[in-house]
Design an enzyme around this catalytic site. Sequence first.
Site, PDB file in Angstrom:
ATOM      1  N   GLU A  70      -4.862  -8.437  -0.483  1.00 18.78           N
ATOM      2  CA  GLU A  70      -5.623  -8.297   0.799  1.00 18.78           C
ATOM      3  C   GLU A  70      -7.156  -7.804   0.217  1.00 18.78           C
ATOM      4  OE1 GLU A  70      -4.558  -5.305   3.513  1.00 18.78           O
ATOM      5  OE2 GLU A  70      -2.255  -5.630   3.195  1.00 18.78           O
ATOM      6  N   GLU A  85       0.901  -1.225   0.015  1.00 18.97           N
ATOM      7  CA  GLU A  85      -0.007   0.037  -0.120  1.00 18.97           C
ATOM      8  C   GLU A  85       0.786   1.248   0.105  1.00 18.97           C
ATOM      9  OE1 GLU A  85      -3.095  -0.351   2.933  1.00 18.97           O
ATOM     10  OE2 GLU A  85      -4.011  -2.191   1.893  1.00 18.97           O
TER      11      GLU A  85
END
Length: 529
Positions: free
Chosen positions: A307, A161
Amino acid sequence: MTTPITISADRQDPGRPFTHFWSTCVGAGRAAEGLRASWQEHLRTVADAAGFRYVRFHGLLHDDMFVHRRNEDGPTVLNFQYVDDLFDRLLDAGVRPFVELGFSPRDLARDPSTTFWWKANVAPPADLDAWADLVRRLVGHWLARYGRDEVRRWYFEVWNEPNLSPFFKGSKSEYFALYEITARTLKDVDAELRVGGPATSNFVPDARFAGEYEDTSQHAVVSEAADLDALDWRPVWVEDFLAFCHSRRLPVDFVSCHPYPTDWALDGHGTTRQHTRAADATTRDLRTLRRIVDTGPYPDAEIHLTEWNSSPSSRDHSHDHLQAATFVARTVLESIGLVDSLAYWVFTDVFEEEGAGDTAFHGGFGMLTLQGVPKPVFHVYRMLHRLGGELLARTEGAVVTRDSSDGSLSALAYHYPPEVIQAPPGSFGSREVAEQTLATGEPRLLKVELTGLRPGAAVAVTTMDHTHGNALAAWRGMGAPEPLTREQTAALREAAHATGHEVRHADDAGRFLVEEAIAPWAVLLFAEL
């Protein structure tokens, strides 16, 4: 009752390949947690029951793994013993690593910025050449230890991320530079190793906001829109990432991002509502990503959603309830054929991004509690794993499959109440919202007809609902003890494992028919024995 769920199939019907993309990979918190006995027990449990083949986690290069240490008056010391211990145990359990290369070891980080309770070093490497040397030597070690054929089966994802400042204290261009040197280094070591990214978080409304997120005032305007779900949601950085890699002739073996069905991230970046998106948001996002990859410069790249969950919070009480599990069943069956993996985040509540949970049921991401008690989502993955490798029929709320080896039929049906138009709304601070969601909906008629079975064939019926396989309900039935004694823990594990089970039979013509009401949030599996 609302419109019935109706599905039928015959054993001789033509089928098409049905890849179990949902069990390709599953998530975990950080590498050091994987050195614990309970974490390893939980991994074996979910791998055996649900067929997970890879596991991804943060912190492989963190200081608590002791991989990299720079001495003031001597050479850099590399220590792979903890990584070896972890990877040996993964492979012994039949699970391969989906390697996340990040965050920085402290001695390589550009500044001391950290995130999470365990203080992940989120600044990019100050010296990219030193980073490349670490990657080269670590991967070379793996090749020597595990063999080239084995390591070529792994995936290597660059960072986590990087679009969110708590997880990457750098710019988009700096991430692209990090990806470039990492990808080139991996391919220099072995051209057959698989590398990808950008591992970015969430989809965002409107393509204008898929960039740096530097103008949060504009993002606030979008978040005040009357209908967020009517907007065009795009994956963050993916299109720019693919364009950059193509311009630099970089390898992209897979594209990765995290399609949480919300408009908010862990740091609340920008001015958002903490809006839970529509129940079909993930499927729509995957279709968008599929189109981007198919029409982009890397159409053969795999797509891995490394995810995913109903929300990106490890303190969301809805994760302990039935609705989180039914949301998984719905999303998986609506997303067939779109991607190569959709990795549930995470398999265990041995998970410490915010420190330890204060209670057994604290809204953690895990399929299993810290004590190894299975939550409803564990049962849904177990039931999905029982489906065959050929898809015969599919409708809203149900599928029928055939096992390609023995020809046996199986069907799975779920009832996600149409009154709940969102993914399971977050329930923070208390279970109030989760309980309100759980109480929503009316029973629905389910009609399942399977034909071409052996006369009198046995069919196992597995049920997960309010009274079967519901760990939280079982805990409350015990008086909600806290903390759990050893005896209570053992009893709760047994109760939580107890999904409904009965054996029914086809008639003398080989026809198996079900016509009965299915409760809101229930999931049923019918499997020919």
